[in-house]
Enzyme design. Structure first.
Site, PDB file in Angstrom:
ATOM      1  N   ASP A 176       5.738  -1.898  -5.872  1.00  0.00           N
ATOM      2  CA  ASP A 176       6.210  -2.150  -4.773  1.00  0.00           C
ATOM      3  C   ASP A 176       5.447  -1.341  -3.604  1.00  0.00           C
ATOM      4  O   ASP A 176       4.745  -0.495  -3.898  1.00  0.00           O
ATOM      5  CB  ASP A 176       7.622  -1.528  -4.405  1.00  0.00           C
ATOM      6  CG  ASP A 176       8.325  -2.096  -2.890  1.00  0.00           C
ATOM      7  OD1 ASP A 176       7.790  -2.956  -2.669  1.00  0.00           O
ATOM      8  OD2 ASP A 176       9.366  -1.536  -2.854  1.00  0.00           O
ATOM      9  N   GLY A 177       5.088  -1.858  -2.267  1.00  0.00           N
ATOM     10  CA  GLY A 177       4.301  -1.097  -1.385  1.00  0.00           C
ATOM     11  C   GLY A 177       3.048  -1.978  -1.049  1.00  0.00           C
ATOM     12  O   GLY A 177       2.272  -1.331  -0.331  1.00  0.00           O
ATOM     13  N   ASN A 178       2.871  -2.936  -1.674  1.00  0.00           N
ATOM     14  CA  ASN A 178       1.582  -3.705  -1.365  1.00  0.00           C
ATOM     15  C   ASN A 178       1.473  -4.071   0.195  1.00  0.00           C
ATOM     16  O   ASN A 178       0.579  -3.939   0.984  1.00  0.00           O
ATOM     17  CB  ASN A 178       1.145  -5.177  -1.950  1.00  0.00           C
ATOM     18  CG  ASN A 178       1.479  -5.052  -3.440  1.00  0.00           C
ATOM     19  OD1 ASN A 178       1.310  -4.044  -3.941  1.00  0.00           O
ATOM     20  ND2 ASN A 178       1.637  -6.191  -4.114  1.00  0.00           N
ATOM     21  N   GLY A 179       2.509  -4.506   0.772  1.00  0.00           N
ATOM     22  CA  GLY A 179       2.571  -4.959   2.189  1.00  0.00           C
ATOM     23  C   GLY A 179       2.386  -3.617   3.003  1.00  0.00           C
ATOM     24  O   GLY A 179       1.610  -3.727   4.003  1.00  0.00           O
ATOM     25  N   ARG A 180       2.993  -2.442   2.551  1.00  0.00           N
ATOM     26  CA  ARG A 180       2.902  -1.322   3.504  1.00  0.00           C
ATOM     27  C   ARG A 180       1.375  -0.778   3.346  1.00  0.00           C
ATOM     28  O   ARG A 180       0.835  -0.453   4.247  1.00  0.00           O
ATOM     29  CB  ARG A 180       3.813  -0.028   3.129  1.00  0.00           C
ATOM     30  CG  ARG A 180       4.986  -0.313   3.749  1.00  0.00           C
ATOM     31  CD  ARG A 180       6.274   0.339   3.265  1.00  0.00           C
ATOM     32  NE  ARG A 180       6.682  -0.387   1.825  1.00  0.00           N
ATOM     33  CZ  ARG A 180       7.635   0.334   1.123  1.00  0.00           C
ATOM     34  NH1 ARG A 180       8.115   1.325   1.262  1.00  0.00           N
ATOM     35  NH2 ARG A 180       7.904  -0.660   0.182  1.00  0.00           N
ATOM     36  N   TRP A 181       0.731  -0.784   2.233  1.00  0.00           N
ATOM     37  CA  TRP A 181      -0.593  -0.518   2.028  1.00  0.00           C
ATOM     38  C   TRP A 181      -1.462  -1.342   2.697  1.00  0.00           C
ATOM     39  O   TRP A 181      -2.408  -0.526   3.446  1.00  0.00           O
ATOM     40  CB  TRP A 181      -0.782  -0.683   0.519  1.00  0.00           C
ATOM     41  CG  TRP A 181      -2.133  -0.322  -0.078  1.00  0.00           C
ATOM     42  CD1 TRP A 181      -2.751   0.990  -0.492  1.00  0.00           C
ATOM     43  CD2 TRP A 181      -3.411  -0.862   0.182  1.00  0.00           C
ATOM     44  NE1 TRP A 181      -3.969   1.015  -0.816  1.00  0.00           N
ATOM     45  CE2 TRP A 181      -4.452   0.016  -0.421  1.00  0.00           C
ATOM     46  CE3 TRP A 181      -3.737  -2.187   0.388  1.00  0.00           C
ATOM     47  CZ2 TRP A 181      -5.975  -0.368  -0.618  1.00  0.00           C
ATOM     48  CZ3 TRP A 181      -5.045  -2.578   0.292  1.00  0.00           C
ATOM     49  CH2 TRP A 181      -5.914  -1.738  -0.204  1.00  0.00           C
TER      50      TRP A 181
ATOM     51  N   ARG B 259      -0.895  -8.986   4.768  1.00  0.00           N
ATOM     52  CA  ARG B 259      -0.335  -8.466   3.490  1.00  0.00           C
ATOM     53  C   ARG B 259      -1.045  -8.952   2.446  1.00  0.00           C
ATOM     54  O   ARG B 259      -1.118  -8.150   1.196  1.00  0.00           O
ATOM     55  CB  ARG B 259       1.087  -9.113   3.588  1.00  0.00           C
ATOM     56  CG  ARG B 259       1.981  -8.305   4.622  1.00  0.00           C
ATOM     57  CD  ARG B 259       3.497  -9.100   4.758  1.00  0.00           C
ATOM     58  NE  ARG B 259       4.110  -8.988   3.564  1.00  0.00           N
ATOM     59  CZ  ARG B 259       4.979  -8.047   3.205  1.00  0.00           C
ATOM     60  NH1 ARG B 259       4.928  -6.794   3.895  1.00  0.00           N
ATOM     61  NH2 ARG B 259       5.258  -8.034   1.988  1.00  0.00           N
TER      62      ARG B 259
ATOM     63  N   HIS C  81      -1.719  -7.368  -1.818  1.00  0.00           N
ATOM     64  CA  HIS C  81      -1.420  -7.987  -3.240  1.00  0.00           C
ATOM     65  C   HIS C  81      -2.609  -8.119  -3.799  1.00  0.00           C
ATOM     66  O   HIS C  81      -2.718  -7.851  -4.771  1.00  0.00           O
ATOM     67  CB  HIS C  81      -0.721  -9.250  -2.839  1.00  0.00           C
ATOM     68  CG  HIS C  81       0.427  -9.435  -2.059  1.00  0.00           C
ATOM     69  ND1 HIS C  81       1.377  -8.274  -2.443  1.00  0.00           N
ATOM     70  CD2 HIS C  81       1.028 -10.337  -1.284  1.00  0.00           C
ATOM     71  CE1 HIS C  81       2.338  -8.787  -1.650  1.00  0.00           C
ATOM     72  NE2 HIS C  81       2.107  -9.828  -0.831  1.00  0.00           N
TER      73      HIS C  81
ATOM     74  N   LEU D  22      -0.425  -4.157 -27.153  1.00  0.00           N
ATOM     75  CA  LEU D  22       0.624  -3.988 -25.968  1.00  0.00           C
ATOM     76  C   LEU D  22       1.229  -5.585 -25.809  1.00  0.00           C
ATOM     77  O   LEU D  22       0.472  -6.151 -25.634  1.00  0.00           O
ATOM     78  CB  LEU D  22      -0.066  -3.682 -25.112  1.00  0.00           C
ATOM     79  CG  LEU D  22       0.806  -3.535 -23.482  1.00  0.00           C
ATOM     80  CD1 LEU D  22       1.677  -2.278 -23.674  1.00  0.00           C
ATOM     81  CD2 LEU D  22      -0.313  -3.309 -22.220  1.00  0.00           C
TER      82      LEU D  22
HETATM   83  C1  FPP Z   1       5.935  -5.652  -3.580  1.00  0.00           C
HETATM   84  O1  FPP Z   1       5.086  -5.242  -2.610  1.00  0.00           O
HETATM   85  C2  FPP Z   1       4.982  -6.534  -4.425  1.00  0.00           C
HETATM   86  C3  FPP Z   1       5.092  -7.826  -4.676  1.00  0.00           C
HETATM   87  C4  FPP Z   1       6.266  -8.722  -4.059  1.00  0.00           C
HETATM   88  C5  FPP Z   1       4.202  -8.648  -5.428  1.00  0.00           C
HETATM   89  C6  FPP Z   1       3.669  -7.981  -6.799  1.00  0.00           C
HETATM   90  C7  FPP Z   1       2.106  -8.499  -7.066  1.00  0.00           C
HETATM   91  C8  FPP Z   1       1.056  -7.873  -7.369  1.00  0.00           C
HETATM   92  C9  FPP Z   1       0.955  -6.591  -7.565  1.00  0.00           C
HETATM   93  C10 FPP Z   1      -0.288  -8.481  -7.501  1.00  0.00           C
HETATM   94  C11 FPP Z   1      -0.190  -9.615  -8.498  1.00  0.00           C
HETATM   95  C12 FPP Z   1       0.266  -9.547  -9.775  1.00  0.00           C
HETATM   96  C13 FPP Z   1      -0.170  -9.798 -11.061  1.00  0.00           C
HETATM   97  C14 FPP Z   1       0.648  -9.896 -12.028  1.00  0.00           C
HETATM   98  C15 FPP Z   1      -1.596 -10.376 -10.985  1.00  0.00           C
HETATM   99  P1  FPP Z   1       5.659  -5.771  -0.941  1.00  0.00           P
HETATM  100  O2  FPP Z   1       5.011  -7.054  -0.530  1.00  0.00           O
HETATM  101  O3  FPP Z   1       7.073  -5.756  -1.116  1.00  0.00           O
HETATM  102  O4  FPP Z   1       5.374  -4.438  -0.173  1.00  0.00           O
HETATM  103  P2  FPP Z   1       6.251  -3.790   0.788  1.00  0.00           P
HETATM  104  O5  FPP Z   1       7.508  -3.423   0.349  1.00  0.00           O
HETATM  105  O6  FPP Z   1       5.302  -2.796   1.311  1.00  0.00           O
HETATM  106  O7  FPP Z   1       6.214  -4.903   2.253  1.00  0.00           O
END
Ligand code: FPP
Length: 240
Positions: free
Chosen positions: A17-22, A30, A34, A128
């Site tokens: 979690d946290g891709n969007g905030r990053w 956003r 990802h 794994l």
């Molecule tokens: C949550 O961050 C993350 C996701 C919804 C997607 C996860 C995807 C990846 C890590 C990349 C691709 C994955 C693979 C397996 C290749 P968020 O968007 O909810 O972040 P936020 O809460 O900060 O908005």
């Protein structure tokens, strides 16, 4: 990096979690978050192999994520296909066996083909097991298990009184790997977000403020070191 000295969790699950905030912290759209998150997936896989973890289950895309804006969904699906295309050979060489858990009927034909390819081409991996949960929700998984068992009862291949915890467990996507020993959630949120609700009954939880794109093998090591300090009782008392 040396593996943490002590018991290693056999099965680690991660809510990434946290891709969007990053991305917003960097004033980027956003999907850039990802993309950075995809690199962190590689760190998690390599860190798990180094530490001697046998099963790594990652929450990559939830059923609820289908409600995000269409451009973000398609960016995530494209990334998934790109990840598979770029990493499949390396995953195979590293001895990683990939499985995709979730409702794959909702994926695009290209997405489904990519998923089938990575499962096929890594099928010999023994170091794994990497489970990617895509189009996955835990309540949906439990409802599916109930449906599959009900079908067996209707067909007469199972008796009603045989529907117990073990019967439900055997119909979950995760049946071959058992329950996680350790769940890591990044970005500091303290919830399960419809992930592995049945399987996490006795799992140790580790929540870190690190945003997923900043996750690396050191973060994984810290989580395992913390896990090693836990006293797992499974509802019993510690033998003295
Ligand atoms: C949550 O961050 C993350 C996701 C919804 C997607 C996860 C995807 C990846 C890590 C990349 C691709 C994955 C693979 C397996 C290749 P968020 O968007 O909810 O972040 P936020 O809460 O900060 O908005």
């Amino acid at each position: 990096m040396l593996p943490p000295p002590g018991p290693i969790p056999r099965h680690v699950a991660i809510i990434m979690d946290g891709n969007g905030r990053w991305a917003s912290e960097r004033r980027l759209p956003r999907p850039f978050g990802h993309r950075a998150g995809m690199k962190a997936v590689r760190e998690a896989v390599e860190g798990a192999i180094d530490a001697g973890v046998e099963v790594l289950t990652l929450f990559a895309f939830s059923d609820e994520n289908w409600n995000r804006p269409a451009p973000e969904i398609s960016a995530l699906m494209d990334l998934l296909e790109e990840y598979i295309a770029r990493e499949v050979a390396e995953l195979r060489d590293q001895g990683v066996r990939v499985h995709v858990l979730g409702d794959r009927t909702r994926l695009t034909p290209g997405g489904r083909a990519a998923v089938e390819r990575v499962e096929r081409e890594t099928a010999a991996g023994e170091k794994l097991s990497l489970n990617l949960c895509i189009s996955y929700s835990s309540r949906g998984e439990i409802a599916r298990a109930a449906r599959l068992l009900a079908e067996e009862v209707l067909k007469g291949t199972k008796k009603l009184e045989d529907i117990d915890e073990e019967a439900i467990r055997s119909q979950l996507y995760t049946a071959p790997w058992g329950d996680p020993d350790l769940l890591i959630r990044t970005s500091g949120e303290q919830r399960l977000s419809n992930f592995l609700l049945w399987q996490l009954a006795y799992t140790e939880l580790y929540i870190t403020p690190v945003l997923w794109p900043d996750f690396n093998r050191r973060t994984l090591r810290d989580a395992i070191l913390d896990y090693q300090r836990r006293d797992r009782r499974f509802g019993k008392v510690t033998a003295s």
